[in-house]
Motif scaffolding. Sequence first.
Motif, short mmCIF file in Angstrom:
data_model
loop_
_atom_site.label_atom_id
_atom_site.label_comp_id
_atom_site.label_asym_id
_atom_site.label_seq_id
_atom_site.Cartn_x
_atom_site.Cartn_y
_atom_site.Cartn_z
N CYS A 34 -0.26 -13.70 2.89
CA CYS A 34 0.38 -12.86 1.88
C CYS A 34 1.70 -13.49 1.46
O CYS A 34 2.38 -14.14 2.26
N ASN A 35 2.05 -13.27 0.23
CA ASN A 35 3.28 -13.80 -0.34
C ASN A 35 4.48 -13.05 0.25
O ASN A 35 4.58 -11.84 0.11
N ASP A 37 7.40 -13.21 -0.76
CA ASP A 37 8.33 -12.88 -1.84
C ASP A 37 7.75 -11.87 -2.82
O ASP A 37 8.16 -11.80 -3.96
N GLN A 38 6.76 -11.08 -2.38
CA GLN A 38 6.14 -10.09 -3.26
C GLN A 38 7.20 -9.14 -3.80
O GLN A 38 7.99 -8.60 -3.04
N GLN A 39 7.22 -8.94 -5.10
CA GLN A 39 8.21 -8.08 -5.74
C GLN A 39 7.87 -6.61 -5.53
O GLN A 39 6.76 -6.17 -5.81
N LYS A 44 11.81 -4.04 -0.30
CA LYS A 44 11.40 -5.39 0.09
C LYS A 44 10.54 -5.34 1.34
O LYS A 44 10.57 -4.37 2.10
N ASN A 53 2.45 -13.57 8.15
CA ASN A 53 2.01 -13.09 6.85
C ASN A 53 0.56 -13.49 6.59
O ASN A 53 0.17 -13.75 5.48
N CYS A 76 -1.10 -7.17 5.54
CA CYS A 76 -1.50 -8.23 4.62
C CYS A 76 -2.98 -8.04 4.31
O CYS A 76 -3.81 -7.99 5.20
N GLU A 81 -2.08 -10.04 -1.11
CA GLU A 81 -0.99 -9.12 -1.42
C GLU A 81 -0.80 -8.19 -0.24
O GLU A 81 -1.72 -7.92 0.52
N TRP A 82 0.41 -7.69 -0.11
CA TRP A 82 0.69 -6.71 0.93
C TRP A 82 0.16 -5.36 0.49
O TRP A 82 0.09 -5.07 -0.71
#
Length: 147
Positions: A34-35, A37-39, A44, A53, A76, A81-82
Amino acid sequence: MVGSCSSRPCQAHKMCHQSGKSSYVCEDISLLTCNIDQQIENGKILTNAPDENKFLDKAMFQCDNGYIASQHEVKCKASGEWQAATCTEMERLSDCKEILDKYPTARNGLYEIELWKSGQILTVNCDMETADGGWTVTMTTSLYISI
């Protein structure tokens, strides 16, 4: 499922991805990540280490001050994606107990409260765990002067 993935052609610990009408790709899910830095709007995702991750790993979810999390932990997913989580703006209340009563998922930390008589806004430290929670905790600083 429709197409070639519907027959479940992949071995255990692999995920089928359709890549055309009659073709597929089997992907090793242990390699999925998983990223970090997911927005997330007003929040956060916090991982403890760079290798935490991967698929099905868990991470802490934290909202910005003034917002409350729908959950405090996310997983994850195979999509990279989370798991979805949201931050909702909190109503400014008058003490830590009132915050915990209205937002049962509130955790220990700093919160803004509005004093009911003066309307003054203060940032306070709330203990949401000890003895059923809702405690306003004072932080003292000692000053030593040598003569």
